[in-house]
Design a protein around this motif. Structure first.
Motif, PDB file in Angstrom:
ATOM      1  N   VAL A 117      18.349 -22.742  -4.831  1.00 23.24           N
ATOM      2  CA  VAL A 117      18.067 -22.567  -6.655  1.00 23.24           C
ATOM      3  C   VAL A 117      17.266 -23.992  -7.066  1.00 23.24           C
ATOM      4  O   VAL A 117      16.062 -23.706  -7.777  1.00 23.24           O
ATOM      5  N   ILE A 118      17.766 -24.889  -6.543  1.00 24.62           N
ATOM      6  CA  ILE A 118      16.948 -26.267  -7.087  1.00 24.62           C
ATOM      7  C   ILE A 118      15.480 -26.389  -6.530  1.00 24.62           C
ATOM      8  O   ILE A 118      14.579 -26.561  -7.292  1.00 24.62           O
ATOM      9  N   ASN A 119      15.528 -26.508  -5.155  1.00 25.73           N
ATOM     10  CA  ASN A 119      14.247 -26.905  -4.510  1.00 25.73           C
ATOM     11  C   ASN A 119      13.046 -25.692  -4.532  1.00 25.73           C
ATOM     12  O   ASN A 119      11.936 -26.013  -4.221  1.00 25.73           O
ATOM     13  N   GLU A 120      13.590 -24.486  -4.658  1.00 22.63           N
ATOM     14  CA  GLU A 120      12.801 -23.356  -4.681  1.00 22.63           C
ATOM     15  C   GLU A 120      12.647 -22.606  -5.884  1.00 22.63           C
ATOM     16  O   GLU A 120      11.397 -22.535  -6.778  1.00 22.63           O
ATOM     17  N   LEU A 121      13.583 -21.989  -6.343  1.00 24.13           N
ATOM     18  CA  LEU A 121      13.314 -20.964  -7.676  1.00 24.13           C
ATOM     19  C   LEU A 121      13.074 -22.006  -8.931  1.00 24.13           C
ATOM     20  O   LEU A 121      12.105 -21.798  -9.356  1.00 24.13           O
ATOM     21  N   ALA A 122      13.866 -22.932  -8.905  1.00 26.60           N
ATOM     22  CA  ALA A 122      13.860 -23.870 -10.364  1.00 26.60           C
ATOM     23  C   ALA A 122      12.317 -24.677  -9.877  1.00 26.60           C
ATOM     24  O   ALA A 122      11.713 -24.848 -11.098  1.00 26.60           O
ATOM     25  N   ALA A 123      12.203 -25.252  -8.825  1.00 26.32           N
ATOM     26  CA  ALA A 123      10.940 -25.999  -8.846  1.00 26.32           C
ATOM     27  C   ALA A 123       9.888 -25.212  -9.198  1.00 26.32           C
ATOM     28  O   ALA A 123       8.611 -25.491  -9.659  1.00 26.32           O
ATOM     29  N   GLU A 124       9.510 -23.988  -8.437  1.00 24.71           N
ATOM     30  CA  GLU A 124       8.529 -22.916  -8.744  1.00 24.71           C
ATOM     31  C   GLU A 124       8.290 -22.533 -10.303  1.00 24.71           C
ATOM     32  O   GLU A 124       7.151 -22.586 -10.944  1.00 24.71           O
ATOM     33  N   ILE A 125       9.513 -22.610 -10.998  1.00 22.92           N
ATOM     34  CA  ILE A 125       9.400 -22.420 -12.525  1.00 22.92           C
ATOM     35  C   ILE A 125       8.720 -23.730 -13.242  1.00 22.92           C
ATOM     36  O   ILE A 125       7.881 -23.714 -14.113  1.00 22.92           O
ATOM     37  N   VAL A 126       9.326 -24.588 -12.949  1.00 25.80           N
ATOM     38  CA  VAL A 126       9.122 -26.025 -13.811  1.00 25.80           C
ATOM     39  C   VAL A 126       7.487 -26.294 -13.299  1.00 25.80           C
ATOM     40  O   VAL A 126       6.739 -27.103 -14.416  1.00 25.80           O
TER      41      VAL A 126
END
Length: 365
Positions: A117-126
């Motif tokens: 969630v942090i390193n892939e999903l959220a990072a991609e959004i941010v």
């Protein structure tokens, strides 16, 4: 009647008709989970919550100062999630299914999920330049606990930990959380907003009907939301109303505004239907024209019609688009879709008079 006076009177009527349909300023935001959307819609709102794949349509909105929040599911994996196979490949533990949405419930205590969630999903959004993250499925901790009651407190603690880790990883990004009311006291310092669905109006998935939320349930939510608001956190209300029920939409919008809540009314598909407080204004005006070839000996083309020569420029100066229908080529009126704001016609070629038909009324020809 003088022809110039006729044109001016018609212009005045059109202006009054269209201006009366404009929506009032309100504390509204916007939600659309579609992977593709209309960029112009985003420009009308200060805050929008959209699907990560749709952020590519938000460049102008971001440049214009709109706060864009990317959707992020922290407790479930949707059946159609593009990253579904990546979750499986990562070995994340799935512990059940959300029967309403058909999504998989994850084990939030699984470090592989939190890292994903942090390193892939959220990072991609941010990295797409958004203002914030919208955390959905926070309340899925209840679904996890229902399957493994002995781990209920652990699920709650780890969901809180995941949100704290997200804020630490992206300290300059705002966070709006979907419900999670029992988790909120532990997250007051870092959560910028709480969104709650179905405060006054909801959709019953068992009966497939829109209905009012029972008063006792509304009272419970309002009490909780007042505490959240008093703590300095913004409150967002997302209710569901029948698209044809404008009265209910107006009542809910007014109640939310009186309480200082931001509000958005839509359908459960959350595909961009904007039912209140602002409603999307159709931008097309249907112009009916025509000559009876049997009488005049030839067809009248749109470019030669009275509406085109005298009225179209007025319509377009008001920000609307004129579309035409030859009533002798197409005897039955076209179905009036949501893109049609009004119908206007001219019988000047026959009687020398003009009139406006009330919006969305089928015109006999």
């Amino acid at each position: 009647m003088d022809r110039r006076a006729s044109v001016l009177n018609l212009a005045l009527l059109v202006a009054l008709l269209l201006s009366s349909l404009a929506s009032a300023e309100s504390r509204a935001f916007y939600v659309d989970y579609s992977s593709e959307l209309d960029p112009e819609v985003l420009l009308a709102f200060d805050e929008v919550i959209i699907h990560p794949d749709a952020i590519r349509f938000a460049d102008e909105a971001i440049k214009g100062g709109t706060d864009v929040f990317g959707y992020l599911s922290v407790g479930e994996v949707a059946a159609d999630a593009r990253y579904r196979e990546r979750v499986k490949k990562a070995g994340v533990e799935l512990i059940g299914t959300n029967e309403i949405w058909g999504s998989d419930i994850v084990d939030v205590t699984d470090e592989r999920w939190q890292a994903f969630v942090i390193n892939e999903l959220a990072a991609e959004i941010v990295e797409k330049g958004v203002s914030g993250l919208f955390l959905d499925t926070v309340d899925s901790v209840a679904l996890m606990a229902a399957r493994r009651p002995d781990r209920a407190s652990e699920y709650k603690a780890e969901m809180i930990q995941l949100i704290l880790r997200l804020q630490a990883a992206f300290p300059n990004v705002k966070i709006i959380m979907n419900r999670g009311l029992d988790l909120y006291p532990e997250l007051i310092p870092i959560v910028d907003g709480i969104l709650v669905e179905s405060v006054w109006g909801t959709f019953d998935f068992e009966t497939n009907v829109y209905r009012s939320v029972p008063p006792k349930d509304t009272a419970f939510l309002l009490k909780a939301l007042k505490k959240i608001q008093d703590s300095g956190t913004e409150v967002y209300v997302l209710d569901y109303v029948n698209p044809s029920d404008r009265k209910t939409a107006e009542v809910i919008s007014r109640r939310a505004d009186e309480l200082g809540f931001k509000c958005f009314l839509s359908t459960p598909e959350l595909d961009g239907a904007c039912l209140g407080p602002q409603r999307r204004v159709a931008r097309k005006i249907l112009g009916l024209f025509g000559h009876d070839p049997a009488v005049y000996g030839k067809r009248l083309w749109a470019a030669d019609s009275y509406l085109h020569r005298r009225i179209q420029a007025i319509i377009e100066s008001l920000g609307y688009e004129m579309v035409f229908q030859d009533v002798y080529e197409q005897r039955s009126p076209r179905p009036l879709g949501d893109d049609i704001q009004a119908v206007i016609t001219s019988v000047a070629e026959i009687t020398g008079k003009n009139f406006i038909v009330d919006p969305r009324v089928k015109v006999p020809v």
